[in-house]
Motif scaffolding. Structure first.
Motif, short mmCIF file in Angstrom:
data_model
loop_
_atom_site.label_atom_id
_atom_site.label_comp_id
_atom_site.label_asym_id
_atom_site.label_seq_id
_atom_site.Cartn_x
_atom_site.Cartn_y
_atom_site.Cartn_z
N ARG A 27 -4.90 54.75 57.89
CA ARG A 27 -4.48 54.60 56.50
C ARG A 27 -4.07 53.16 56.25
N GLY A 28 -4.26 52.72 55.00
CA GLY A 28 -3.98 51.33 54.66
C GLY A 28 -2.57 50.94 55.09
N LEU A 29 -2.47 49.79 55.74
CA LEU A 29 -1.20 49.40 56.34
C LEU A 29 -0.42 48.39 55.52
N GLY A 30 -0.84 48.21 54.25
CA GLY A 30 -0.12 47.30 53.36
C GLY A 30 1.05 47.98 52.69
N GLY A 31 1.12 49.30 52.76
CA GLY A 31 2.26 49.99 52.16
C GLY A 31 1.90 51.30 51.50
N ARG A 50 -11.95 56.37 53.30
CA ARG A 50 -12.25 56.89 51.95
C ARG A 50 -12.41 55.72 50.97
N LYS A 51 -11.57 54.71 51.14
CA LYS A 51 -11.68 53.54 50.25
C LYS A 51 -13.03 52.85 50.45
N TRP A 52 -13.47 52.73 51.70
CA TRP A 52 -14.78 52.10 51.96
C TRP A 52 -15.90 52.89 51.26
N ASP A 58 -0.28 38.59 51.97
CA ASP A 58 0.87 38.08 51.23
C ASP A 58 2.16 38.42 51.98
N GLU A 59 2.12 39.53 52.68
CA GLU A 59 3.24 39.95 53.53
C GLU A 59 4.61 39.56 52.95
N GLY A 60 4.88 40.02 51.75
CA GLY A 60 6.13 39.64 51.10
C GLY A 60 7.23 40.68 51.22
N CYS A 88 2.75 39.06 44.10
CA CYS A 88 1.32 38.83 44.36
C CYS A 88 0.81 39.62 45.56
N GLY A 89 1.69 40.35 46.26
CA GLY A 89 1.22 41.28 47.28
C GLY A 89 0.70 42.57 46.66
N GLU A 90 1.14 42.87 45.46
CA GLU A 90 0.62 44.05 44.76
C GLU A 90 -0.84 43.75 44.44
N GLU A 91 -1.73 44.69 44.75
CA GLU A 91 -3.15 44.33 44.80
C GLU A 91 -3.72 43.75 43.50
N SER A 92 -3.31 44.31 42.36
CA SER A 92 -3.91 43.80 41.12
C SER A 92 -3.29 42.46 40.74
N LEU A 141 -13.14 45.74 47.19
CA LEU A 141 -12.48 46.37 48.34
C LEU A 141 -11.27 45.50 48.66
N GLU A 142 -10.07 46.07 48.54
CA GLU A 142 -8.87 45.30 48.83
C GLU A 142 -8.18 45.90 50.03
N HIS A 143 -7.84 45.06 51.01
CA HIS A 143 -7.19 45.57 52.21
C HIS A 143 -6.09 44.66 52.70
N ASN A 144 -5.13 45.30 53.32
CA ASN A 144 -4.10 44.59 54.05
C ASN A 144 -4.73 43.99 55.33
N PHE A 145 -4.17 42.88 55.80
CA PHE A 145 -4.64 42.22 57.02
C PHE A 145 -4.77 43.22 58.17
N GLU A 146 -3.69 43.99 58.40
CA GLU A 146 -3.67 44.80 59.63
C GLU A 146 -4.70 45.94 59.59
N THR A 147 -4.97 46.45 58.40
CA THR A 147 -5.97 47.51 58.29
C THR A 147 -7.30 46.99 58.86
N LEU A 148 -7.65 45.76 58.51
CA LEU A 148 -8.92 45.19 58.99
C LEU A 148 -8.83 44.81 60.47
C1 LIG Z 1 5.39 45.21 44.81
C2 LIG Z 1 4.31 45.41 45.84
C3 LIG Z 1 4.13 44.47 46.83
C4 LIG Z 1 3.13 44.65 47.78
N1 LIG Z 1 2.99 43.71 48.76
C5 LIG Z 1 1.99 43.84 49.67
C6 LIG Z 1 1.80 42.85 50.66
O1 LIG Z 1 2.54 41.87 50.75
N2 LIG Z 1 0.76 43.01 51.53
C7 LIG Z 1 -0.08 44.10 51.45
O2 LIG Z 1 -1.02 44.19 52.23
N3 LIG Z 1 0.09 45.04 50.51
C8 LIG Z 1 1.10 44.94 49.63
N4 LIG Z 1 1.26 45.89 48.66
C9 LIG Z 1 0.31 47.04 48.64
C10 LIG Z 1 -0.96 46.65 47.92
O3 LIG Z 1 -0.78 46.85 46.53
C11 LIG Z 1 -2.17 47.50 48.38
O4 LIG Z 1 -1.83 48.86 48.32
C12 LIG Z 1 -2.61 47.18 49.80
O5 LIG Z 1 -2.77 45.79 50.00
C13 LIG Z 1 -3.95 47.89 50.04
O6 LIG Z 1 -4.46 47.58 51.29
P1 LIG Z 1 -4.50 48.70 52.43
O7 LIG Z 1 -5.20 49.88 51.84
O8 LIG Z 1 -5.24 48.08 53.56
O9 LIG Z 1 -3.06 49.00 52.76
C14 LIG Z 1 2.28 45.77 47.71
C15 LIG Z 1 2.46 46.72 46.70
C16 LIG Z 1 3.47 46.55 45.78
C17 LIG Z 1 3.65 47.57 44.72
#
Ligand SMILES: Cc1cc2nc3c(=O)[nH]c(=O)nc-3n(C[C@H](O)[C@H](O)[C@H](O)COP(=O)(O)O)c2cc1C
Ligand code: SF4
Length: 577
Positions: A233-237, A244-246, A263-265, A343-347, A378-385
């Motif tokens: 599962r996506g590791l960005g949060g 499924r996303k792919w 962005d790892e914020g 800016c870590g939020e995907e959109s 396709l948007e992914h967190n670093f660790e997922t990839l």
């Molecule tokens: C406020 C906020 C901050 C976020 N910050 C990060 C971030 O720093 N890095 C990240 O990968 N995802 C972050 N996310 C989650 C992304 O929106 C997104 O779900 C994620 O990058 C998707 O990649 P994944 O499916 O590989 O997890 C954040 C979401 C929110 C709502």
């Protein structure tokens, strides 16, 4: 418009229309000085025939900021002219990001900036005291022109208290270490950590899988299926299933793009940096495989600005990969954040890559359908990839074979706070916080016992020590009003108050709210004020929590009530008379 003009417009090609708009839109108002124009051109290059790319605005602002120590308004006026965009657009972007300092009317740029992290882990380690004492200490040491500012979490919680002297990270910061870094500034740029470089990675069999996928020797559908079966599962949060996303993005019409989130914020999170510093190509191989399988023609990697060493490392390793590619590569662009958690939020990240303010978009449409530059993304967190190569090579059962207490998979926990050995701990999904502390962190610090923990960074709520036996994983914490997010576990002891931790994270949310929706902008700021009171006004805080949760556009505002509610639920004794 007369009929002749109308016919000219109606018959114009898109290029002619663009040229026409460009000519018509000559900027009004303040005009740039020749010297400023020359300075800007010197940094961003001469204007190409088709005009400068609008999406590079933030990159250009970085060049100005780096060269002049700030963004001077006369340069911004010149940049607007060079890019042929309204001045307001340049200013609104420049003033959105914390790392850009706009100075007006010939004012001098601020001196060397020392950013001391005041995130929770650093606060526990004495950051506030450092921030209070440092200006005087540096002044005494003859560094009066040095500016000391508090910075939101800089992603070095295991090295708390951490700071940045301009772009140079100073772990375990003390006044002496910071003074030394100030004296040495600018630090030598060969301070990269040891890591597996391109040649070593390939020599050990790296990129063989990516090449096989790109050359069609490995079946794309089989790889998607492997990802689905592994249960990664996506590791960005958010924890959306990667396979499924792919599949969803794969089924979208071309052209498609990929955006990678480094962005790892999230306060408490430092896993992406830790892996990137050690083995950048494992991640890049995952990028290449995903790009090929999903069919994305270009990849944009968004890296937070605080990770300067990682940026240099990634630039060098990308160059090495591109100079001697193991297979055909997609276009890959590395983009630099500018200090904005949102800016870590995907959109929001996508907006930022497009060179705009990082303001989250309303959904639908989802970015898998309409994302970067309006294309399926396709948007992914670093660790997922990062996990892709190993999962495909070892098979879905391998990854799913780990786990504890009925959960499946592996998690990279970023552990910080009152433990003996903070750091990234690769542990089975479903491990409890007590097991994590005892088995992976060498136990609690001497003289400390567990009082509370944050299982998922700033956003994921706070739990008391008596609830130390909950399996840590996606979906297991929701019944307690919490979530695991990016698996940032912050540990508090009897010497800390959970309410102080809640205040710290609320201050962070207030600082980082993009301001787009009123409940979040006003609610986080007001809550931070109310949470300072010795006795909480629970009714008003609950009102705020309700409206933030219900009426915020994105996860920042929606999760902001979590620390309030955790304290009201589990730590009542800390907020009543
Ligand atoms: C406020 C906020 C901050 C976020 N910050 C990060 C971030 O720093 N890095 C990240 O990968 N995802 C972050 N996310 C989650 C992304 O929106 C997104 O779900 C994620 O990058 C998707 O990649 P994944 O499916 O590989 O997890 C954040 C979401 C929110 C709502
Ligand atoms: S919830 Fe907050 S951060 Fe998210 S869009 Fe609204 S104001 Fe911005």
């Amino acid at each position: 418009m007369n009929p002749t003009e109308f016919a000219t417009v109606a018959l114009a090609t898109p290029d002619q229309m663009r040229e026409r708009i460009r000519k018509k839109s000559r900027l009004k108002g303040r005009q740039p000085e020749e010297a400023s124009l020359a300075a800007v051109r010197g940094l961003i290059g001469a204007r190409p025939r088709e005009g400068h790319r609008r999406d590079l605005l933030i990159e250009y602002l970085h060049r100005l900021n780096d060269a002049h120590g700030a963004l001077h308004d006369h340069h911004l006026v010149a940049l607007a002219r060079e890019m042929n965009i309204p001045m307001a657009e340049v200013f609104e972007v420049a003033t959105f990001y914390h790392h850009f300092e706009v100075v007006r009317g010939g004012d001098a740029a601020p001196g060397l900036t020392v950013r001391v992290c005041d995130g929770l882990a650093c606060e526990l380690a004495g950051a506030q005291d450092l921030i209070a004492r440092l200006p005087a200490l540096l002044g005494v040491a003859g560094h009066a022109d040095v500016r000391v500012v508090a910075a939101p979490c800089i992603g070095r919680c295991e090295q708390a208290p951490a700071a940045l002297v301009h772009q140079q990270a100073v772990p375990l910061a003390t006044p002496e270490r910071l003074a030394a870094a100030v004296v040495q500034h600018p630090a030598p740029i060969d301070s990269l950590p040891d890591f597996i470089g391109y040649a070593a990675y390939r020599a050990a069999g790296g990129y063989a899988l990516a090449a096989a996928v790109v050359n069609g020797e490995e079946d794309a559908e089989t790889i998607v299926k492997t990802m689905e079966d592994a249960g990664l599962r996506g590791l960005g949060g958010a924890g959306f299933p990667a396979g499924r996303k792919w599949r969803i993005v794969r089924e979208q019409p071309a052209p498609k793009l990929m955006a990678v989130n480094i962005d790892e914020g999230e306060p408490g999170t430092f896993k992406d940096r830790t892996y990137l510093e050690r083995d950048p190509h494992r991640f890049l191989e995952g990028v290449l495989i995903a790009a090929q399988v999903v069919g994305t023609e270009a990849v944009y990697i968004y890296l937070r600005d605080e990770y300067h060493d990682c940026r240099r490392l990634l630039e060098a390793e990308l160059a090495a990969l591109q100079a001697d590619p193991p297979c055909a590569l997609p276009k890959i662009e590395l983009r630099r954040g500018a200090g904005a958690y949102i800016c870590g939020e995907e959109s929001a990240m996508i907006e930022s890559i497009e060179g705009k303010r990082g303001e989250p978009r309303m959904r639908p449409p989802y970015i898998a359908q309409v994302g970067l530059f309006g294309r399926p993304t396709l948007e992914h967190n670093f660790e997922t990839l990062w996990w892709v190569r190993e999962i495909v090579e070892k098979g879905p059962q391998w990854f799913g074979g780990f786990g504890r207490h009925g959960r499946r998979g592996l998690r990279s926990f970023s552990v910080s706070g009152r433990v003996k050995q903070p750091g990234v701990k690769l542990a089975p999904a479903g491990i409890t916080v007590q097991e994590l502390i005892d088995e992976y962190c060498g136990g609690m610090l001497d003289g400390h016992t567990l009082h509370a923990y944050l299982p998922g960074g700033a956003s994921g709520g706070i739990l008391p020590a008596r609830m130390n036996d909950i399996p840590l994983d996606f979906d297991t914490l929701q019944p307690y009003g919490c979530f695991i997010g990016s698996a940032a576990v912050m540990v508090l002891s009897q010497h800390d108050r959970a309410r102080d931790a809640a205040l710290n994270v609320m201050r962070f949310f207030a600082h980082e709210s993009c301001g787009q929706c009123t409940p979040c902008r006003v609610g986080t700021a007001k809550a931070a004020v109310l949470m300072r009171a010795p006795v909480w006004d629970n009714d008003t805080l609950e009102d705020l929590a309700q409206v933030m949760g219900d009426a915020s556009i994105c996860g920042l505002g929606q999760a902001a009530p979590n620390p309030i509610r955790s304290i009201q639920k589990y730590f009542v004794q800390e907020i009543q008379p």
